[in-house]
Motif scaffolding. Sequence first.
Motif: not given
Lengths: 256, 293
Positions: A12-15, A33, A56
Amino acid sequence: MTKDNLSGKVTTQICLEIPDKTNPFICAEQFLAGYNTLSLATSSTFVDVLLLLFNLELPSEADRHLLETLMIGLINPGPRHPATKAAMASGLSKTNAEHILPIAASTIGGERGGAKEVFYAHHFIKNHLDEDVQNLVCTRLHDSAERFAPGFGTHYGNRDSYIESLSLTIQKHCKTGKHFDWVMALTSCLHEQNSGLLDVGLAAAIFCDLGIKDRESIGLYQFIRLPGMLAHGLEQTRRPVSDVPLLEDENYVYTP
Amino acid sequence: MSTLHNTESQTPPRDEFESSAKDEQWQHYRGRIESKTGKWIGGDDVNIRGYSLFNDLFAKTSYMQILVLNATGRLISKELACWLENNFMCMSYPDSRIWCNQVGALHGSMRTTPTAATASGSLAADSRIYGGSQTSQSAMRYLAHAFQRYQSGTSIETLINDAPVRNGRPAIIGFARPVFRNDERIQPHREMSETLGFEEGEYMQFANALSHYLETHYSMGINIGGYTAAFMLDQGFSPKEVYTIKNMCVASGVTACYTDFFEKAEHSHLPQYCTDVRYTGPSPRPVPTKNRS
């Protein structure tokens, strides 16, 4: 295979979750992000962080204001909307309260006036953005369901007055982008045919301007519409089921 | 609190609205339902697509026959219903590694109701890559179109070559499988079809020819989606009908996985360390303090 070499990791790039020093299952610190969630909680708005999750990056003040205006305008589809009715029928019939939100979300996920149409409208707007709107109106016909294109058409046979007012409010009070501006120009041409912009088309235009991608548009539209539907559904859980009896036999016409 | 607004006494009669007459069809349905599907006659009977439930169907037909009748309006034979019921068995494995069953297991782990678990798992399997419902529709659409071209003179080789390529192989829905190449369900289905008296129709023969070509050239063959698609086309069903019939076909396996984890400890379905998730986003950074423009 050892437990430290699992068969594939979720990416994931989010969390980012930083583990607690004594228990690797427990998150001690969370970043969204790259931003510490607690810092966001004390310095950003909910809508800022909502857009951060999808893009993001934190939005500009103008973009935050644009989405927030849309979100308030669309927060309640009203008690006559099919998805709200699904929530209300469930609430009235004493469905478990925790089911009301997914029932509403699922119903408004449809491709006819629902979140799936936002996806198609998103594609339509992106694909036709460079076209002359007058020419488009002259060369394209409304289909049998009175849709000129996904997101554009009639509502109960006429222009959707509320969405028209909301779009004008947004135009007046918010800084919009090229997608919304093109949509408004197209809508203006459609008025000659007593047709216009639908709720799903408006949402798609603004999502395009905000850099929200097509699939993300589906879920974000469901999310934006949910609060009102949820409130209506929960309100009905406190009403007697006798409030709205089943339709009488004489009004149920069965012709197999 | 402001004065409550009651619309009931303020709604003008219908003829006081300015109308473009375009709303007539909705006027017609206001307070009225028209149905060709069924009717409950309270205290007496239920009619389903023209059949009396208690006189024509109850204890005479199987549940699968009723399911298909409700979904399509067709009262199918007991043999075809048996075929479909066996087919459903092969779409609902009680193994919580499978995506829709993960959903069921996680619902169990969070102690939702069984209905939430099964409905959510079935939603999860409404997927373009697996699940047996949407994939059957896609496979039937592909097969029907490819067969039309085949009948018009296009060769199997050309049909395969025209398919999109993924990882060096033709990506055709219904042929090859997301996880394993050999589908253990095909042979039992062939035997079942024969036992129940179904002969191979033109779509099945065509699907077999496609499968044979793919096996020879790409070491991949028909999967249960492709087999079901061909069989159901031969039975005269449309892709949309099969999607509708099979929309809950994974339900039983989801329910099984829900029950598996309902009694287990909280977080017992594949608990993860924080570091078991690979983070590839922006590095930690300070939240900007100034107004963003």
